[in-house]
Write a protein that holds these residues in place. Structure first.
Motif, PDB file in Angstrom:
ATOM      1  N   ILE A   1       0.859  -1.192   0.000  1.00 49.76           N
ATOM      2  CA  ILE A   1       0.000   0.000   0.000  1.00 49.76           C
ATOM      3  C   ILE A   1       0.887   1.231   0.000  1.00 49.76           C
ATOM      4  O   ILE A   1       1.658   1.458   0.933  1.00 49.76           O
ATOM      5  CB  ILE A   1      -0.935  -0.009   1.220  1.00 49.76           C
ATOM      6  N   LYS A   2       0.789   2.045  -1.056  1.00 54.78           N
ATOM      7  CA  LYS A   2       1.635   3.218  -1.226  1.00 54.78           C
ATOM      8  C   LYS A   2       0.767   4.469  -1.111  1.00 54.78           C
ATOM      9  O   LYS A   2      -0.097   4.711  -1.956  1.00 54.78           O
ATOM     10  CB  LYS A   2       2.324   3.194  -2.593  1.00 54.78           C
ATOM     11  N   LEU A   3       0.995   5.237  -0.061  1.00 58.73           N
ATOM     12  CA  LEU A   3       0.198   6.428   0.204  1.00 58.73           C
ATOM     13  C   LEU A   3       1.100   7.656   0.317  1.00 58.73           C
ATOM     14  O   LEU A   3       2.228   7.567   0.818  1.00 58.73           O
ATOM     15  CB  LEU A   3      -0.591   6.272   1.508  1.00 58.73           C
ATOM     16  N   GLY A   4       0.593   8.792  -0.127  1.00 62.39           N
ATOM     17  CA  GLY A   4       1.320  10.050  -0.001  1.00 62.39           C
ATOM     18  C   GLY A   4       0.356  11.212   0.056  1.00 62.39           C
ATOM     19  O   GLY A   4      -0.780  11.122  -0.431  1.00 62.39           O
ATOM     20  N   ASN A   5       0.782  12.316   0.660  1.00 63.26           N
ATOM     21  CA  ASN A   5      -0.086  13.486   0.704  1.00 63.26           C
ATOM     22  C   ASN A   5       0.741  14.763   0.667  1.00 63.26           C
ATOM     23  O   ASN A   5       1.947  14.759   0.948  1.00 63.26           O
ATOM     24  CB  ASN A   5      -0.964  13.461   1.956  1.00 63.26           C
ATOM     25  N   SER A   6       0.080  15.832   0.306  1.00 61.49           N
ATOM     26  CA  SER A   6       0.742  17.134   0.181  1.00 61.49           C
ATOM     27  C   SER A   6       0.129  18.165   1.117  1.00 61.49           C
ATOM     28  O   SER A   6       0.216  19.361   0.863  1.00 61.49           O
ATOM     29  CB  SER A   6       0.656  17.626  -1.269  1.00 61.49           C
ATOM     30  N   VAL A   7      -0.486  17.708   2.206  1.00 63.13           N
ATOM     31  CA  VAL A   7      -1.237  18.612   3.069  1.00 63.13           C
ATOM     32  C   VAL A   7      -0.345  19.653   3.751  1.00 63.13           C
ATOM     33  O   VAL A   7      -0.821  20.729   4.130  1.00 63.13           O
ATOM     34  CB  VAL A   7      -2.029  17.818   4.134  1.00 63.13           C
ATOM     35  N   LYS A   8       0.935  19.358   3.919  1.00 65.01           N
ATOM     36  CA  LYS A   8       1.828  20.300   4.590  1.00 65.01           C
ATOM     37  C   LYS A   8       2.571  21.210   3.611  1.00 65.01           C
ATOM     38  O   LYS A   8       3.421  22.002   4.012  1.00 65.01           O
ATOM     39  CB  LYS A   8       2.837  19.541   5.447  1.00 65.01           C
ATOM     40  N   LEU A   9       2.251  21.060   2.323  1.00 61.80           N
ATOM     41  CA  LEU A   9       2.914  21.859   1.305  1.00 61.80           C
ATOM     42  C   LEU A   9       2.002  22.994   0.839  1.00 61.80           C
ATOM     43  O   LEU A   9       0.772  22.861   0.829  1.00 61.80           O
ATOM     44  CB  LEU A   9       3.301  20.986   0.108  1.00 61.80           C
ATOM     45  N   ALA A  10       2.608  24.076   0.424  1.00 59.84           N
ATOM     46  CA  ALA A  10       1.825  25.203  -0.092  1.00 59.84           C
ATOM     47  C   ALA A  10       1.136  24.820  -1.390  1.00 59.84           C
ATOM     48  O   ALA A  10       0.009  25.246  -1.652  1.00 59.84           O
ATOM     49  CB  ALA A  10       2.736  26.416  -0.292  1.00 59.84           C
ATOM     50  N   ARG A  11       1.815  24.013  -2.207  1.00 62.28           N
ATOM     51  CA  ARG A  11       1.233  23.555  -3.466  1.00 62.28           C
ATOM     52  C   ARG A  11       0.870  22.083  -3.361  1.00 62.28           C
ATOM     53  O   ARG A  11       1.486  21.319  -2.610  1.00 62.28           O
ATOM     54  CB  ARG A  11       2.221  23.761  -4.624  1.00 62.28           C
ATOM     55  N   ASP A  12      -0.137  21.693  -4.134  1.00 62.28           N
ATOM     56  CA  ASP A  12      -0.566  20.294  -4.180  1.00 62.28           C
ATOM     57  C   ASP A  12       0.323  19.578  -5.189  1.00 62.28           C
ATOM     58  O   ASP A  12       0.007  19.513  -6.385  1.00 62.28           O
ATOM     59  CB  ASP A  12      -2.039  20.223  -4.593  1.00 62.28           C
ATOM     60  N   ILE A  13       1.437  19.052  -4.711  1.00 61.59           N
ATOM     61  CA  ILE A  13       2.426  18.462  -5.600  1.00 61.59           C
ATOM     62  C   ILE A  13       3.050  17.244  -4.946  1.00 61.59           C
ATOM     63  O   ILE A  13       3.309  17.233  -3.735  1.00 61.59           O
ATOM     64  CB  ILE A  13       3.514  19.507  -5.974  1.00 61.59           C
ATOM     65  N   MET A  14       3.253  16.201  -5.747  1.00 63.17           N
ATOM     66  CA  MET A  14       3.983  15.013  -5.314  1.00 63.17           C
ATOM     67  C   MET A  14       5.231  14.935  -6.190  1.00 63.17           C
ATOM     68  O   MET A  14       5.157  14.603  -7.375  1.00 63.17           O
ATOM     69  CB  MET A  14       3.125  13.759  -5.470  1.00 63.17           C
ATOM     70  N   SER A  15       6.362  15.267  -5.611  1.00 64.91           N
ATOM     71  CA  SER A  15       7.615  15.296  -6.362  1.00 64.91           C
ATOM     72  C   SER A  15       8.484  14.111  -5.972  1.00 64.91           C
ATOM     73  O   SER A  15       8.835  13.946  -4.798  1.00 64.91           O
ATOM     74  CB  SER A  15       8.366  16.603  -6.078  1.00 64.91           C
ATOM     75  N   GLU A  16       8.783  13.270  -6.952  1.00 68.81           N
ATOM     76  CA  GLU A  16       9.618  12.081  -6.760  1.00 68.81           C
ATOM     77  C   GLU A  16       9.115  11.230  -5.592  1.00 68.81           C
ATOM     78  O   GLU A  16       9.857  10.895  -4.668  1.00 68.81           O
ATOM     79  CB  GLU A  16      11.083  12.464  -6.570  1.00 68.81           C
ATOM     80  N   TYR A  17       7.843  10.878  -5.663  1.00 66.09           N
ATOM     81  CA  TYR A  17       7.300   9.943  -4.679  1.00 66.09           C
ATOM     82  C   TYR A  17       7.884   8.562  -4.971  1.00 66.09           C
ATOM     83  O   TYR A  17       7.764   8.050  -6.089  1.00 66.09           O
ATOM     84  CB  TYR A  17       5.773   9.894  -4.753  1.00 66.09           C
ATOM     85  N   PRO A  18       8.535   7.913  -3.989  1.00 67.38           N
ATOM     86  CA  PRO A  18       9.196   6.627  -4.250  1.00 67.38           C
ATOM     87  C   PRO A  18       8.195   5.485  -4.428  1.00 67.38           C
ATOM     88  O   PRO A  18       7.411   5.196  -3.524  1.00 67.38           O
ATOM     89  CB  PRO A  18      10.069   6.427  -3.000  1.00 67.38           C
ATOM     90  N   ILE A  19       8.237   4.862  -5.582  1.00 63.11           N
ATOM     91  CA  ILE A  19       7.334   3.747  -5.874  1.00 63.11           C
ATOM     92  C   ILE A  19       7.967   2.420  -5.491  1.00 63.11           C
ATOM     93  O   ILE A  19       7.411   1.637  -4.734  1.00 63.11           O
ATOM     94  CB  ILE A  19       6.943   3.744  -7.368  1.00 63.11           C
ATOM     95  N   THR A  20       9.157   2.135  -6.009  1.00 62.63           N
ATOM     96  CA  THR A  20       9.841   0.891  -5.674  1.00 62.63           C
ATOM     97  C   THR A  20      11.324   1.035  -5.976  1.00 62.63           C
ATOM     98  O   THR A  20      11.722   1.839  -6.828  1.00 62.63           O
ATOM     99  CB  THR A  20       9.257  -0.311  -6.454  1.00 62.63           C
TER     100      THR A  20
END
Length: 381
Positions: A206-225
């Motif tokens: 299960i791979k989860l990520g969020n951007s709630v603490k960032l000013a912009r809604d962005i996922m940069s280089e989220y590690p997949i595997t």
């Protein structure tokens, strides 16, 4: 000092218990619990086909197959009462037509089982998942790290879940153009290729990520595997398809709890299991436990390929380490019929090396179909 003595006495008693021969096995009541709960797996696809799988829980002592819930009636329902049916194809799997749902109306899933029990998920706000900007990779931590990158200019996503499938091309340890014809009891030229294969794996992490603490809604280089640098997957050509979902905060919390319950348990420092609270309910019995969370969002996906020539020169694992070929009959030993090696299918002829002599190898080392398929994927270059 008294507190220290108490701790020492506790561990002394614990050691006595561990090493004594009078310990009775303990099986929690839940292992033998006879009740079977409905499991709802899937999401409402706001931009495509919705697929829902229904099954039932089983006892931990049950080593058989998981029972599926068949012959149920399923449909999607929006707040205005508009309904979209799902049709059962494979047993326990239900699909809708390709739909485009309005984000202005909440939607839910309705289920009526063959036993005439009615279930419904909570109404959910329809979300549209932003496109994946890119799936990238780089050499890192002694291997090849795969990343996902995305952003939402409207800042309406924030919570993300990722899935991925891996496919790679490989070859067996030995190639052969020969095969044993059991009916005619002879070695003949082979008509099919059992040297080149492809294999696909569907990891369940299960791979989860969020951007709630960032000013912009962005996922940069989220590690997949992360693939080890000598992974057999990288030996020829490797492909990964990444799927991205934008979740509601409630659905994110559900998946987070599921991850903690299934993947982060095993040490004293891991979180304790928690009761999963989904959003599917029995409409006539609120006390019934139903497992699953049905959100409403679209799916975005992107595929990349990595060829071994793009990587530094290295030796890759093949899965065939230890495979060796031999010649039969063995030189110097009394003459025997080499065909006896092929009768039970344990060995495959590689080449004829003289009158009545063959180079052979174990079937596992020659037939790549034992580890994959010779059918080339439709998306393969």
């Amino acid at each position: 000092m008294a507190h220290l003595f108490t701790i020492k006495r506790y561990y002394y008693l614990l050691l006595l218990m561990l090493f004594s021969g009078c310990i009775d096995s303990y099986a929690p009541d839940v292992i033998e619990h006879p009740e079977s709960f409905l499991v709802v797996d899937g999401f409402i696809n706001s931009r495509g086909v919705t697929t829902i799988r229904l099954s039932r829980t089983v006892s931990l002592q049950n080593n058989g197959t998981i029972p599926v819930e068949t012959k149920a009636v399923l449909y999607l329902e929006d707040e205005a009462g508009l309904r979209y049916p799902l049709v059962e194809g494979k047993a326990g799997t239900y699909q809708s037509a390709a739909l485009t749902l309005s984000t202005a109306k909440k939607v839910r899933l309705r289920i009526k089982t063959a036993a005439q029990k009615d279930y419904a998920s909570d109404y959910a706000t329809v979300k549209v998942t932003p496109a994946i900007d890119s799936v990238s990779w780089r050499l890192q931590d002694g291997g090849v790290q795969i990343f996902a990158n995305t952003h939402d200019e409207t800042a309406q996503s924030r919570y993300y879940r990722y899935e991925y499938d891996e496919t790679w091309e490989f070859t067996s340890a030995f190639n052969t153009y020969l095969e044993y014809n059991a009916k005619e009891k002879k070695v003949q030229r082979r008509s099919d290729d059992i040297y080149h294969c492809w294999r696909t794996e569907n990891p369940t992490a299960i791979k989860l990520g969020n951007s709630v603490k960032l000013a912009r809604d962005i996922m940069s280089e989220y590690p997949i595997t992360l693939l080890p640098s000598n992974s057999e997957k990288l030996g020829t050509r490797y492909s990964i398809i990444v799927r991205q979902y934008a979740l509601s905060v409630e659905e994110y919390v559900y998946w987070e709890a599921l991850s903690k319950n299934t993947e982060n348990i095993g040490t004293l420092f891991d979180p304790l299991p928690t009761q999963l609270t989904g959003n599917v309910h029995n409409l006539n019995d609120a006390s019934e436990t139903v497992i699953g969370f049905v959100g409403a969002h679209s799916l975005e996906q992107k595929r990349i390929f990595i060829h071994y020539t793009q990587l530094p020169l290295t030796r890759y694992m093949t899965g065939y380490e230890g495979c060796e070929a031999e010649v039969v009959p063995v030189p110097g030993e009394p003459w025997s019929d080499p065909l006896q090696y092929f009768i039970n299918g344990e060995f495959i002829p590689l080449a004829e090396v003289g009158a009545g002599s063959y180079k052979i190898a174990p079937k596992f080392c020659v037939d790549c179909r034992l580890r994959g398929t010779t059918v080339k994927p439709s998306f393969w270059p």
